[in-house]
Design a protein around this motif. Structure first.
Motif, PDB file in Angstrom:
ATOM      1  N   THR A 125      12.674  82.083 -48.466  1.00 27.50           N
ATOM      2  CA  THR A 125      13.702  82.464 -47.741  1.00 27.50           C
ATOM      3  C   THR A 125      13.488  82.420 -46.436  1.00 27.50           C
ATOM      4  O   THR A 125      12.529  82.129 -45.970  1.00 27.50           O
ATOM      5  CB  THR A 125      14.024  84.047 -48.422  1.00 27.50           C
ATOM      6  N   GLY A 126      14.508  82.777 -45.559  1.00 29.50           N
ATOM      7  CA  GLY A 126      14.273  82.890 -44.196  1.00 29.50           C
ATOM      8  C   GLY A 126      13.176  83.867 -43.600  1.00 29.50           C
ATOM      9  O   GLY A 126      12.706  83.549 -42.785  1.00 29.50           O
ATOM     10  N   ALA A 127      13.160  85.044 -44.382  1.00 28.33           N
ATOM     11  CA  ALA A 127      11.942  86.031 -44.029  1.00 28.33           C
ATOM     12  C   ALA A 127      10.672  85.309 -44.201  1.00 28.33           C
ATOM     13  O   ALA A 127       9.610  85.578 -43.582  1.00 28.33           O
ATOM     14  CB  ALA A 127      12.054  87.173 -44.973  1.00 28.33           C
ATOM     15  N   ASP A 128      10.525  84.564 -45.443  1.00 31.78           N
ATOM     16  CA  ASP A 128       9.369  83.727 -45.607  1.00 31.78           C
ATOM     17  C   ASP A 128       9.026  82.880 -44.393  1.00 31.78           C
ATOM     18  O   ASP A 128       7.743  82.815 -44.079  1.00 31.78           O
ATOM     19  CB  ASP A 128       9.390  82.984 -47.054  1.00 31.78           C
ATOM     20  N   VAL A 129       9.783  82.141 -44.208  1.00 33.87           N
ATOM     21  CA  VAL A 129       9.700  81.029 -42.993  1.00 33.87           C
ATOM     22  C   VAL A 129       9.075  81.701 -41.744  1.00 33.87           C
ATOM     23  O   VAL A 129       8.092  81.449 -41.290  1.00 33.87           O
ATOM     24  CB  VAL A 129      10.927  80.288 -42.746  1.00 33.87           C
ATOM     25  N   LEU A 130       9.894  82.939 -41.388  1.00 33.84           N
ATOM     26  CA  LEU A 130       9.415  83.754 -40.282  1.00 33.84           C
ATOM     27  C   LEU A 130       8.131  84.348 -40.331  1.00 33.84           C
ATOM     28  O   LEU A 130       7.333  84.280 -39.464  1.00 33.84           O
ATOM     29  CB  LEU A 130      10.378  84.858 -40.085  1.00 33.84           C
ATOM     30  N   LEU A 131       7.698  84.702 -41.683  1.00 32.95           N
ATOM     31  CA  LEU A 131       6.523  85.250 -41.760  1.00 32.95           C
ATOM     32  C   LEU A 131       5.473  84.429 -41.638  1.00 32.95           C
ATOM     33  O   LEU A 131       4.253  84.524 -41.175  1.00 32.95           O
ATOM     34  CB  LEU A 131       6.366  85.941 -43.399  1.00 32.95           C
ATOM     35  N   LEU A 132       5.616  83.250 -42.423  1.00 31.30           N
ATOM     36  CA  LEU A 132       4.615  81.716 -42.234  1.00 31.30           C
ATOM     37  C   LEU A 132       4.538  81.556 -40.698  1.00 31.30           C
ATOM     38  O   LEU A 132       3.209  81.405 -40.191  1.00 31.30           O
ATOM     39  CB  LEU A 132       5.151  81.049 -43.015  1.00 31.30           C
ATOM     40  N   ALA A 133       5.942  81.352 -39.849  1.00 30.88           N
ATOM     41  CA  ALA A 133       5.355  81.013 -38.481  1.00 30.88           C
ATOM     42  C   ALA A 133       4.587  82.121 -37.513  1.00 30.88           C
ATOM     43  O   ALA A 133       3.714  81.880 -36.885  1.00 30.88           O
ATOM     44  CB  ALA A 133       6.843  80.866 -37.797  1.00 30.88           C
ATOM     45  N   LEU A 134       4.923  83.605 -37.802  1.00 29.40           N
ATOM     46  CA  LEU A 134       4.362  84.494 -37.035  1.00 29.40           C
ATOM     47  C   LEU A 134       2.888  84.787 -37.549  1.00 29.40           C
ATOM     48  O   LEU A 134       2.050  84.662 -36.683  1.00 29.40           O
ATOM     49  CB  LEU A 134       5.124  85.692 -37.408  1.00 29.40           C
ATOM     50  N   GLY A 135       2.658  84.243 -38.631  1.00 31.09           N
ATOM     51  CA  GLY A 135       1.345  84.602 -39.453  1.00 31.09           C
ATOM     52  C   GLY A 135       0.272  83.448 -38.673  1.00 31.09           C
ATOM     53  O   GLY A 135      -0.661  83.787 -38.283  1.00 31.09           O
ATOM     54  N   ALA A 136       1.112  82.181 -38.388  1.00 29.38           N
ATOM     55  CA  ALA A 136       0.145  81.058 -37.914  1.00 29.38           C
ATOM     56  C   ALA A 136       0.034  81.549 -36.514  1.00 29.38           C
ATOM     57  O   ALA A 136      -1.218  81.189 -36.108  1.00 29.38           O
ATOM     58  CB  ALA A 136       0.962  79.743 -38.158  1.00 29.38           C
ATOM     59  N   VAL A 137       0.715  81.942 -35.876  1.00 32.03           N
ATOM     60  CA  VAL A 137       0.582  82.546 -34.443  1.00 32.03           C
ATOM     61  C   VAL A 137      -0.371  83.344 -34.363  1.00 32.03           C
ATOM     62  O   VAL A 137      -1.589  83.118 -33.658  1.00 32.03           O
ATOM     63  CB  VAL A 137       1.797  82.939 -33.824  1.00 32.03           C
ATOM     64  N   ALA A 138      -0.321  84.407 -35.089  1.00 25.73           N
ATOM     65  CA  ALA A 138      -1.509  85.438 -35.149  1.00 25.73           C
ATOM     66  C   ALA A 138      -2.692  84.807 -35.543  1.00 25.73           C
ATOM     67  O   ALA A 138      -3.858  85.166 -34.975  1.00 25.73           O
ATOM     68  CB  ALA A 138      -0.601  86.563 -36.291  1.00 25.73           C
ATOM     69  N   VAL A 139      -2.686  84.215 -36.693  1.00 24.88           N
ATOM     70  CA  VAL A 139      -4.243  83.751 -37.139  1.00 24.88           C
ATOM     71  C   VAL A 139      -4.579  82.861 -36.012  1.00 24.88           C
ATOM     72  O   VAL A 139      -5.850  82.786 -35.520  1.00 24.88           O
ATOM     73  CB  VAL A 139      -3.941  83.037 -38.377  1.00 24.88           C
ATOM     74  N   GLY A 140      -3.781  81.960 -35.377  1.00 21.03           N
ATOM     75  CA  GLY A 140      -4.492  81.061 -34.301  1.00 21.03           C
ATOM     76  C   GLY A 140      -4.726  81.673 -33.002  1.00 21.03           C
ATOM     77  O   GLY A 140      -5.822  81.370 -32.775  1.00 21.03           O
ATOM     78  N   SER A 141      -4.171  82.745 -32.838  1.00 22.24           N
ATOM     79  CA  SER A 141      -4.371  83.253 -31.701  1.00 22.24           C
ATOM     80  C   SER A 141      -5.560  84.243 -31.625  1.00 22.24           C
ATOM     81  O   SER A 141      -6.368  84.555 -30.999  1.00 22.24           O
ATOM     82  CB  SER A 141      -3.385  84.062 -30.671  1.00 22.24           C
ATOM     83  N   CYS A 155      -1.894  87.884 -30.113  1.00 23.34           N
ATOM     84  CA  CYS A 155      -2.197  87.885 -31.700  1.00 23.34           C
ATOM     85  C   CYS A 155      -1.366  89.275 -31.965  1.00 23.34           C
ATOM     86  O   CYS A 155      -0.535  89.377 -33.017  1.00 23.34           O
ATOM     87  CB  CYS A 155      -3.358  88.161 -31.815  1.00 23.34           C
ATOM     88  N   LEU A 156      -1.373  90.177 -31.008  1.00 25.92           N
ATOM     89  CA  LEU A 156      -0.940  91.601 -31.441  1.00 25.92           C
ATOM     90  C   LEU A 156       0.625  91.643 -31.483  1.00 25.92           C
ATOM     91  O   LEU A 156       1.234  92.192 -32.338  1.00 25.92           O
ATOM     92  CB  LEU A 156      -1.367  92.824 -30.404  1.00 25.92           C
ATOM     93  N   GLY A 157       1.265  90.721 -30.642  1.00 24.06           N
ATOM     94  CA  GLY A 157       2.595  90.729 -30.486  1.00 24.06           C
ATOM     95  C   GLY A 157       3.115  90.072 -31.773  1.00 24.06           C
ATOM     96  O   GLY A 157       4.246  90.479 -32.355  1.00 24.06           O
ATOM     97  N   ALA A 158       2.206  88.869 -32.067  1.00 23.56           N
ATOM     98  CA  ALA A 158       2.673  88.214 -33.384  1.00 23.56           C
ATOM     99  C   ALA A 158       2.703  89.313 -34.428  1.00 23.56           C
ATOM    100  O   ALA A 158       3.679  89.067 -35.418  1.00 23.56           O
ATOM    101  CB  ALA A 158       2.009  87.026 -33.714  1.00 23.56           C
ATOM    102  N   VAL A 159       1.890  90.123 -34.472  1.00 20.62           N
ATOM    103  CA  VAL A 159       1.746  90.957 -35.698  1.00 20.62           C
ATOM    104  C   VAL A 159       2.936  91.967 -35.676  1.00 20.62           C
ATOM    105  O   VAL A 159       3.384  92.343 -36.771  1.00 20.62           O
ATOM    106  CB  VAL A 159       0.247  91.758 -35.878  1.00 20.62           C
TER     107      VAL A 159
END
Lengths: 96, 163
Positions: free
Chosen positions: B2-18, B38-42
């Motif tokens: 769903t849209g929420a899943d895509v958002l979660l994946l994108a923000l999670g990638a930012v959080a884990v990367g940073s 990182c904290l902003g993405a979380v």
């Protein structure tokens, strides 16, 4: 919403935090790694817990703020005594 | 998906990367700035998970206060602005333990939850969380205020030194 996604993200963040705590020598960077771990736990709480999980996440955030405050006081005092904040140069058996 | 899943994946990638950059970079100040990302993405993840109040508290307290305190400490300990060579210990033991903890937990949780779909709860507005805090969790709340007070006093006593 698939809860697997945030759980896996939280697990990876926690692993990064553990890695940072074990690898960093600088006490400030060590605190940053601890923040990463606390955030991972918060993410799990919020994904799992509904209203009560969110309340617990709030409590954890407050605890983290207190921890950073006291931690920084300790780091500054350490710097004043040793002029260095490397954690593996602290002699724990030293008499003051 | 769903849209929420895509958002979660994108923000999670930012959080884990940073987050990875926070523990890998050789610049002290940059580590603090990556921590902000990182904290902003979380916080964004919290918003997607319908935890409004916690997301804004995260932005206020973590991004606003904790990171500023950490950067103050960087400045007060006269850390070099450029790259520093002596920030790290050998990486291998840390990589084994940290990677083991991270991947192990990830596999465990992924295996436990597979690909189940869960309905979102009600959005965690200030009203709802306030009710939970002051109806169910009053005692921990009060204990927490005492803890904050003792942390305040402790920080003052420690940083005053022996005079």
């Amino acid at each position: 919403m698939h809860p697997t996604i945030p759980y896996v993200i939280a697990a990876l963040l926690f692993g990064l935090g553990v890695f940072g705590v074990l690898r960093r020598r600088n006490a400030i960077l060590l605190l940053m790694a601890v923040e990463l771990m606390l955030n991972a736990v918060n993410l799990v709480l919020i994904t799992a817990g509904g209203t009560h999980g969110q309340t617990f996440a709030l409590f954890v955030i407050v605890l983290a703020a207190a921890e950073v405050g006291v931690g920084l006081a300790l780091i500054l005092q350490l710097y004043r005594v040793k002029t260095s904040v490397a954690v593996d140069e602290i002699d724990l058996a030293e008499k003051s | 998906m769903t849209g929420a899943d895509v958002l979660l994946l994108a923000l999670g990638a930012v959080a884990v990367g940073s987050g990875a950059l926070v523990v890998l970079t050789d610049h002290l100040v940059r580590a603090g700035l990556y921590l902000v990302v990182c904290l902003g993405a979380v916080a964004g993840l919290y918003l997607v998970l319908a935890a409004e109040l916690v997301a804004w508290v995260q932005v206020l307290i973590y991004v606003g206060a904790v990171v500023v305190l950490l950067l103050f400490a960087v400045m007060l300990t006269r850390a070099p602005i450029g790259r520093s060579e002596d920030l790290n210990r050998p990486a291998w033991p840390a990589a084994i333990i940290g990677g083991g903890a991270g991947v192990g937990l990830a596999v465990l949780l992924a295996d436990a939850y597979r690909w189940v779909e869960v309905a979102q709860g009600p959005p965690g507005t200030a009203e709802l969380i306030g009710e939970a805090v002051f109806r169910t969790w009053v005692l921990p709340f009060e204990v927490l205020s005492i803890l904050l007070l003792s942390a305040l006093v402790g920080a003052i006593v420690v940083s005053r030194g022996q005079r």
